[in-house]
Design an enzyme around this catalytic site. Structure first.
Site, PDB file in Angstrom:
ATOM      1  N   HIS A   1      73.928  26.134  71.276  1.00 18.16           N
ATOM      2  CA  HIS A   1      74.919  26.890  70.998  1.00 18.16           C
ATOM      3  C   HIS A   1      74.709  27.070  69.286  1.00 18.16           C
ATOM      4  CE1 HIS A   1      76.796  25.942  74.877  1.00 18.16           C
ATOM      5  NE2 HIS A   1      76.230  24.681  74.565  1.00 18.16           N
TER       6      HIS A   1
ATOM      7  N   SER B   1      65.581  43.951  49.237  1.00 20.96           N
ATOM      8  CA  SER B   1      66.917  44.851  49.152  1.00 20.96           C
ATOM      9  C   SER B   1      66.756  45.723  47.935  1.00 20.96           C
ATOM     10  CB  SER B   1      67.959  43.797  49.282  1.00 20.96           C
ATOM     11  OG  SER B   1      69.328  44.539  48.871  1.00 20.96           O
TER      12      SER B   1
END
Length: 460
Positions: free
Chosen positions: A157, A287
């Site tokens: 999970h 970026s």
């Protein structure tokens, strides 16, 4: 003005204009399609001649000499007039083969060239993909072998769970890729040729050509099938081969998409943790606004293309093969340059391992004469205190320091380093890696050894 050609005035699929390999783009090109049509007409004429129809060597030679020189402008003009793509190309071929014109497409239906060409493209598409998939498996197997013993946090999970190893995690990815390899091989080997079946698949036109000789009709089908490089043809077809063949092929490619989406999502998550990174070029920009960023753009590309691939079932054969081709090339580039940061991994282990080691500490205390329930309560309280430091104060996990400071644990203080050795928490992961690579991964690569040295450089 230079660079202002017509190609910039209309939509171009990025699958071809930016990403796909030249060989896969060519496999579904018009030139491959229509030269294959001509080859199929040549195979048919050769087989019909060999079986006794009045076709001459000169006619076959003439067709062979013009197999590649297609006048696409004439073909387009013919199609505008005739509103029929196959007949347009029959006329175009006949124009440059006047002697052979009467026997081109003799007894055949449009699907003789259309469907058989599609099956050839499917076969050749798998032949392009298989060595690419093999190279990805090979690179990832080398990675798994190198890091077979490197302990790392396992997750369930996406929460820290028991330790595994970097190599074992890679083997989970590999297992799915090996399944894809078997699926690809099976799909490729299952492909058959439509063959020479006539308008509705009954071979009536050919039975008429051979004056009712069933054996010659069967031999014609067999000869053309073999000339096209297939071992078998479908014994029964309608006008087309069953479209279930297309669906089965696309499902295999979609299944690869599911595999790659899982692998590259894992890589993106691990990149966020700074445990693993995909290759990052020296001058690459992550970026436009944040110069420090190292975006996992290759893994992101694979994930988006994988979603596209999974959605293409029953839609487009060429797009599916082109997408799979791009994914495998990109994934090879990733797996050839995966970077692991062991010190970051070790820091994360140190942060979580004290909690995971509590059962070992309890067992050691019991062996030293302690009471299991008393020890469990002591550890529970100290664990809650350490967890509060981590979650509420943003501090480091200090459970080990709390254990060391508590006189109750004096009997086992000398064992703490051994009890917290990460290698004691990874079970049989290294042995599983060794056996899995030896028994299930390396053997599937044997047929592709001669094609293993191809490197992938991503231009974009």
């Amino acid at each position: 003005m230079e660079g202002s050609g017509d190609e910039f005035m209309k939509y171009r699929s990025p699958l071809v204009s930016r990403y796909a390999s030249k060989e896969m783009a060519y496999n579904f090109s018009d030139r491959k399609k229509f030269t294959t049509w001509r080859k199929l007409w040549i195979y048919l004429a050769k087989a019909e001649k060999a079986l006794g129809l009045p076709i001459t060597d000169a006619q076959v030679t003439e067709m062979e000499s013009h197999a590649e020189d297609i006048d696409f402008v004439m073909a387009a003009e013919e199609e505008r007039k005739l509103r029929h793509d196959v007949m347009a190309h029959v006329h175009t071929f006949a124009h440059c083969c006047p002697t052979a014109a009467p026997i081109i497409h003799l007894g055949a239906t449009s699907c003789y060239v259309g469907d058989n060409t599609d099956l050839i493209m499917l076969r050749d598409g798998f032949d392009i993909l298989l060595p690419k998939l093999a190279r990805v498996i090979d690179r990832l197997a080398n990675f798994a072998e190198k890091y077979a013993d490197q302990p790392t946090l396992g997750f369930t999970h996406y929460q820290p769970a028991q330790l595994t190893t970097v190599g074992k995690r890679a083997c989970l990815w590999l297992q799915d890729l090996v399944m894809d390899m078997r699926n690809f091989q099976r799909a490729r080997e299952d492909l058959r040729f439509r063959g020479v079946k006539g308008t509705t698949g009954t071979q009536a036109s050919f039975l008429q050509l051979f004056q009712g000789d069933h054996e010659k009709v069967e031999e014609l089908d067999k000869m053309v099938t073999e000339m096209a490089g297939f071992k078998k043809s479908y014994l029964v077809t309608g006008q087309t081969y069953s479209r279930k063949v297309d669906v089965d092929s696309l499902c295999v490619l979609a299944s690869l998409g599911a595999t790659v989406h899982k692998i590259c999502t894992d890589i993106r998550l691990l990149a966020n943790l700074k445990e693993i990174e995909e290759p990052f070029e020296k001058e690459q920009i992550g970026s436009s606004a944040m110069p420090y960023k190292r975006n996992p753009m290759r893994a992101e590309r694979c994930c988006s293309l994988a979603r596209h691939l999974m959605a293409l079932v029953r839609i487009s054969l060429p797009e599916s093969f082109l997408t799979a081709d791009i994914i495998l090339s990109t994934l090879q580039n990733i797996t050839e340059g995966l970077v692991v940061y062991p010190k970051v991994i070790e820091r994360h282990i140190r942060h979580e391992l004290p909690f995971m080691a509590t059962e070992n500490i309890i067992m050691a205390m019991v062996k030293a004469g302690g009471n299991r329930q008393d020890c469990h309560e002591k550890i529970r309280v100290l664990s809650q205190q350490a967890a509060a430091v981590v979650k509420q104060e943003g501090g480091d996990n200090d459970l080990l320091a709390r254990v060391q400071a508590d006189p109750y644990f004096t009997p086992i203080l000398g064992q703490l380093d051994a009890l917290l050795d990460p290698k004691t928490f990874i079970g049989r992961a290294p042995q599983q890696v060794t056996r899995f690579l030896s028994e299930e991964v390396r053997p599937v690569l044997d047929p592709y050894k001669s094609k293993m040295d191809v490197k992938i450089e991503l231009e974009l």
